[in-house]
Design an enzyme around this catalytic site. Structure first.
Site, PDB file in Angstrom:
ATOM      1  CB  CYS A   1      -1.000   0.096   1.361  1.00  0.00           C
ATOM      2  SG  CYS A   1      -2.514   0.805   0.792  1.00  0.00           S
TER       3      CYS A   1
ATOM      4  CB  CYS B   1      -4.152   1.349  -2.569  1.00  0.00           C
ATOM      5  SG  CYS B   1      -3.788   0.773  -4.061  1.00  0.00           S
TER       6      CYS B   1
ATOM      7  CB  CYS C   1      -2.564   0.886  -6.505  1.00  0.00           C
ATOM      8  SG  CYS C   1      -3.974   0.691  -5.695  1.00  0.00           S
TER       9      CYS C   1
END
Length: 170
Positions: free
Chosen positions: A9, A88, A96
């Protein structure tokens, strides 16, 4: 041979930490030779306390987890990655990270996106965030259980890609 899974993430402070914790927890409980790692493209340097609380409430020891850069997974000595999962929330126009790292043999890991809304943005004060982190942990935990039910050592990269994408759709 251990299957290494990297969960990415942006800040490596909430969803990726929850994912690392839940995958390692379930792998250990089920006796699976899978090791989860997490990282961020722009790590915050701290783990969200609600993520730690959600993991601890589920019986997961989060004391060894920390926010780290994805750079360490493309350097010498990095574990050979079989899978990279981004977590994400692209539905919220969240950027992302794209992992370009390869294994020592030059092979690319299977890459898949399993998006989750950021529980850090939940409304309702601390109780709202606490609830959002717990619901996110449960959703992540369910997908990690599905991943662990796959015959990882027997799947080709194409089969693994298809299976992991199927988990996301379920």
């Amino acid at each position: 041979m251990t299957t290494h899974v990297l969960i990415l993430c942006t800040h490596n402070s909430a969803r990726s930490i929850l994912s690392e914790g839940m995958l390692n927890h379930w792998a250990k409980k089920l006796g699976k030779d899978v090791q989860a790692h997490s990282a961020g493209s722009a790590p915050s340097g701290r783990i969200n306390p609600f993520a730690v609380e959600a993991l601890q409430n589920a019986g997961v020891d989060a004391s060894a987890y920390y926010s780290k850069s994805w750079d360490q997974f493309s350097q010498d000595g990095a574990p050979p990655l079989s899978v990279v999962i981004t977590v994400c929330d692209s539905a919220a126009a969240e950027q992302c990270p794209v992992f370009f790292g390869a294994n020592r043999d030059g092979g690319q890991p299977v890459k898949v996106h399993w998006g989750y809304p950021d529980p850090s943005n939940a409304e309702g004060g601390d109780e709202g965030k606490r609830r959002a982190f717990e619901l996110t942990r449960q959703a992540i935990g369910f997908r990690m259980l599905q991943l662990l039910q796959l015959p990882l050592e027997d799947l080709s990269k194409a089969e693994m890609q298809q299976a992991l994408a199927g988990i996301c759709r379920s």
